[in-house]
Motif scaffolding. Structure first.
Motif, short mmCIF file in Angstrom:
data_model
loop_
_atom_site.label_atom_id
_atom_site.label_comp_id
_atom_site.label_asym_id
_atom_site.label_seq_id
_atom_site.Cartn_x
_atom_site.Cartn_y
_atom_site.Cartn_z
N LEU A 1 0.83 -1.19 0.00
CA LEU A 1 0.00 0.00 0.00
C LEU A 1 0.87 1.24 0.00
O LEU A 1 1.94 1.28 0.63
CB LEU A 1 -0.91 0.01 1.23
CG LEU A 1 -1.96 -1.09 1.31
CD1 LEU A 1 -2.71 -1.03 2.64
CD2 LEU A 1 -2.96 -0.97 0.17
N PRO B 1 -4.23 0.05 7.41
CA PRO B 1 -5.59 0.11 7.96
C PRO B 1 -5.90 -1.00 8.95
O PRO B 1 -6.50 -0.75 10.00
CB PRO B 1 -6.47 0.01 6.70
CG PRO B 1 -5.62 0.54 5.60
CD PRO B 1 -4.22 0.14 5.93
N THR B 2 -5.48 -2.24 8.65
CA THR B 2 -5.76 -3.34 9.57
C THR B 2 -5.01 -3.18 10.88
O THR B 2 -5.54 -3.49 11.96
CB THR B 2 -5.39 -4.68 8.92
OG1 THR B 2 -4.05 -4.61 8.40
CG2 THR B 2 -6.35 -5.02 7.78
N THR C 1 -10.94 4.23 7.52
CA THR C 1 -11.24 4.33 6.09
C THR C 1 -10.39 5.44 5.50
O THR C 1 -10.36 6.55 6.04
CB THR C 1 -12.72 4.64 5.84
OG1 THR C 1 -13.52 3.63 6.45
CG2 THR C 1 -13.01 4.69 4.35
N VAL D 1 -2.68 0.83 -4.36
CA VAL D 1 -2.23 -0.55 -4.24
C VAL D 1 -1.37 -0.88 -5.46
O VAL D 1 -1.77 -0.62 -6.60
CB VAL D 1 -3.42 -1.52 -4.15
CG1 VAL D 1 -2.92 -2.96 -4.17
CG2 VAL D 1 -4.22 -1.27 -2.90
N VAL E 1 -7.59 2.80 -4.48
CA VAL E 1 -8.60 2.04 -3.74
C VAL E 1 -9.07 2.85 -2.53
O VAL E 1 -8.36 3.75 -2.05
CB VAL E 1 -8.06 0.68 -3.24
CG1 VAL E 1 -7.69 -0.22 -4.40
CG2 VAL E 1 -6.89 0.88 -2.30
N ALA F 1 -9.60 1.99 1.10
CA ALA F 1 -9.26 0.93 2.05
C ALA F 1 -10.00 1.15 3.36
O ALA F 1 -9.95 2.24 3.93
CB ALA F 1 -7.75 0.91 2.30
N SER F 2 -10.68 0.12 3.81
CA SER F 2 -11.40 0.17 5.08
C SER F 2 -11.02 -1.05 5.91
O SER F 2 -10.79 -2.13 5.36
CB SER F 2 -12.93 0.19 4.87
OG SER F 2 -13.32 1.32 4.13
N GLY G 1 -10.17 -6.33 6.46
CA GLY G 1 -9.91 -5.17 5.61
C GLY G 1 -10.53 -5.36 4.24
O GLY G 1 -10.54 -6.46 3.69
N THR G 2 -11.08 -4.28 3.69
CA THR G 2 -11.67 -4.30 2.35
C THR G 2 -10.98 -3.25 1.49
O THR G 2 -10.61 -2.18 1.99
CB THR G 2 -13.18 -4.04 2.38
OG1 THR G 2 -13.42 -2.73 2.93
CG2 THR G 2 -13.89 -5.08 3.22
N PHE G 3 -10.83 -3.56 0.20
CA PHE G 3 -10.16 -2.67 -0.73
C PHE G 3 -11.02 -2.55 -1.99
O PHE G 3 -11.15 -3.51 -2.75
CB PHE G 3 -8.76 -3.20 -1.08
CG PHE G 3 -7.86 -3.33 0.12
CD1 PHE G 3 -7.09 -2.29 0.54
CD2 PHE G 3 -7.85 -4.52 0.85
CE1 PHE G 3 -6.27 -2.41 1.66
CE2 PHE G 3 -7.05 -4.65 1.97
CZ PHE G 3 -6.26 -3.58 2.38
#
Length: 669
Positions: free
Chosen positions: A348, A362-363, A374, A379, A389, A391-392, A408-410
């Motif tokens: 990232l 983020p994680t 968020t 990436v 992206v 990132a959350s 984590g979501t991207f």
């Protein structure tokens, strides 16, 4: 989502039914123990000792034990209520303490080997003959059981974790002791309930044994969410297995009792009784084990199906998903993430294409702070292509609220970024193309205003001039907006006399509106500021204009300059309607203004404060607002002093624009 909510509602409903059932069972156990004590009391009062035990020659339930069991039953019933009132709690504790005190007195009599006449009312001499030892000597077994039951009942709702664990443990000890005595009665073995040779007068009457078992079960049921009852009533596989083996524990003694009674009737010898009992108990145990094994297989199959269903849902998501454990190690990821990295470990970078420290992932932030994070990032895929992206990351907690990982979501926003660039370019082109005709219109209006015209025509020209000025400001705001969001804002930094700039801007506003005087106050020792004077003047102009628009008429506007060690703070305050707390952050967003009713009558696009925020952050400062409804509003912004500007570069504007578009973080629900 609806199925999940219905599942939770069903689980809550089942839990409430279990708790209600346990509360009723606690009450029934207390009533049963009370009835046993009442029967024994009737036996003493009437002189019929066979009502106080299994018969003459067996241990008797003495009057002190009768009184203590009655107190204990009342205490357990009151404290084990589903929703006990404060009065019920106090009464329950008093009754429990009374039961414990009786147990202390009984234990004192046993230890001192003296008869304190504590448990001999007037009717006992007539009921007891000289040969009944239980009328004279107290039972240490009952005394200890009563003490343990009293402590266990008093700590049913204790806040200390160790005490909460100790309470059901003591109840189980009392129950085990009482069941041992009952087993002695069933199988005709004297030591478990009688008086062993080296420990005399420790017998436990059958009434007392039954009462202690009932009270112990009542105390355990009073806390259905903790202790052994929580395991037994659980809807999971462990609860199912526990209930199966609990049935075996209950059935085995009953089977033994049946074979013992048949043996005593003389239908078959002892060897046959023992063999039949062993085989029957073995069959019951094997049957329960096989049934439990099948149940566990079914549960495991359902769990595997649920995992497969969840994995399928995650794999079909149009976004990358990764799961990390408490140590931050990736344990699972979906197919979308495999396109970015086969291992799920991705590189990232910031929107300015700078590496991100591991602690800022983020994680990692979600694990450390326990909040949802968020932000907009880049990436690097396996082909070294940078993919924008959103990132959350959010912490994952177990049923006890302990964080054991993070998800984590991207979300790939390449298409959105393209549309955003098209919009920004369109806004820039429109703003540029509008300037030329608007400039011609403004110049023509100015030339006409210098001519001698009729009054009606002069008023019309004045309106045109004001309208063109407003349009020029709006076009300027749109241009600044496109520059900030496109990260193309360039600052012309140079040494600046901030105090002089603030005074000139304030005097200019005061000259335009004499009804709103502007008062400038300066605190501390002035220092050198390197900034874009035109942009700082624009910030001040927007804030002063805001104060004029939303402030109360005929009230002054205060501008304060506060020189600090590493920065200077400028604040603009005014009296007026103020801002509600929910507007304090929202008004700095695009096309947003306060929610008060009179704000709808104020002209403008709602970009002034958004542009102010972008300009302040481009300089490396911060901006915020403090307000009291129907009192005052204070806008404050800071600028770093000259020594702190050496480390900054022209990428500050891009950083500010990235923060403006990134969604805000929210706490975990």
């Amino acid at each position: 989502m609806e199925s999940g909510e219905s599942g939770l509602a069903m689980e809550r409903d089942v839990r409430e039914r279990v708790e209600h059932t346990c509360a009723r069972l606690t009450l029934l156990c207390s009533i049963f123990a009370s009835l046993l004590a009442v029967v024994a009391f009737i036996g003493w009062a009437s002189g019929k000792l066979w009502l106080t035990g299994a018969g003459i020659g067996f241990p008797l339930m003495t009057p002190n034990a009768v009184a203590s069991v009655l107190f204990a039953a009342a205490g357990v019933a009151l404290l084990g209520h589903e929703r006990p009132s404060r009065a019920a709690r106090v009464a329950g504790r008093i009754a429990t303490v009374a039961s414990g005190l009786v147990g202390v007195a009984m234990l004192a009599e046993y230890v001192m080997r003296a008869d304190l006449a504590f448990d001999r009312p007037r009717f006992m001499p007539t009921a007891c003959g000289s040969g009944v030892a239980s009328c004279v000597h107290p039972s240490v077994n009952s005394a200890l059981a009563l003490l343990l039951l009293a402590f266990s009942a008093l700590t049913i709702d204790a806040s200390n974790r160790f005490v909460r664990t100790l309470s059901p443990l003591l109840a189980c000890v009392v129950a085990f002791n009482a069941v041992t005595g009952l087993a002695g009665y069933v199988y005709g073995v004297a030591p478990p309930f009688g008086t062993p040779k080296y420990l005399p007068h420790t017998g436990l009457s059958i009434h007392s044994a039954l009462a202690y078992v009932a009270l112990s079960v009542g105390i355990l049921c009073a806390r259905p969410r903790a202790g052994p009852i929580a395991i037994i009533t659980s809807a999971r596989g462990g609860g199912i297995v526990a209930r199966r083996f609990l049935l075996a524990i209950v059935l085995s003694p009953l089977v033994g009792l049946v074979f013992m009674l048949v043996h005593r009737a003389g239908l078959y010898p002892t060897e046959v009784s023992a063999a039949l009992s062993s085989v029957t108990v073995m069959v019951i145990a094997v049957g329960l084990i096989m049934h439990s094994a099948r149940t566990l297989d079914e549960v495991e199959h359902k769990l595997e199906m649920a995992r497969a269903h969840l994995q399928a849902l995650v794999d079909q998501m149009p976004a990358g998903v990764v799961f990390v454990n408490a140590a931050g190690v990736v344990t699972n990821h979906n197919r979308f993430m495999e396109a970015l990295s086969p291992t799920g470990a991705i590189e990232l970078r910031t929107p300015q294409n700078k590496p991100i420290d591991a602690s800022r992932l983020p994680t990692e932030q979600a694990l450390r702070t326990g909040e949802v994070v968020t932000e907009e990032l880049l990436v690097k895929d396996p082909h070294d292509k940078l993919v924008p992206v959103i990132a959350s990351a959010a912490p994952v907690r177990d049923a006890r609220g302990v964080t054991f990982g993070a998800v984590g979501t991207f979300q790939d926003i390449t298409a959105l970024k393209g549309l955003e660039r098209m919009r920004e370019e369109w806004m820039s082109v429109v703003a540029h193309d509008l300037r030329q005709p608007l400039g011609s219109l403004s110049l023509s209006a100015q030339m006409l205003s210098e001519m001698s015209l009729p009054e009606k025509a002069a008023r019309a020209i004045a309106r045109i001039t004001r309208a063109t000025s407003r349009l020029e400001r709006m076009i300027g705001d749109l241009s600044d907006l496109s520059r900030i969001e496109a990260r193309r804002l360039v600052l012309d930094r140079r040494p600046l006399d901030l105090g002089l700039l603030v005074k000139e801007a304030s005097d200019s506003f005061a000259a335009r509106d004499t009804s709103r005087p502007v008062r400038v106050t300066e605190h501390g020792t002035s220092a050198r500021v390197i900034a874009d004077d035109a942009r700082v003047d624009q910030i001040l102009g927007n804030l002063l204009s805001n104060a004029v628009k939303y402030g109360a008429p005929q009230t002054p506007i205060d501008v304060d300059i506060d020189w600090r060690e590493s920065e200077v703070e400028v604040s603009v305050s005014n009296k007026g309607a103020g801002l509600p707390p929910e507007d304090a952050e929202r008004i700095f967003q695009r096309f947003e203004r306060g929610s008060a009713k009179n704000r709808s009558r104020v002209a403008g696009l709602g970009l002034g404060l958004y542009i102010c925020r972008g300009l302040v952050e481009a300089h490396g400062g911060k901006i915020g607002v403090q307000s009291v409804v129907d009192d005052h509003t204070v806008f404050r912004f800071t600028l770093p002093l000259a020594p702190n500007l050496a480390e900054q570069d022209m990428g500050d504007a891009a950083k500010a624009g990235a923060r403006q578009r990134a969604p805000t973080s929210r706490p975990t629900p």
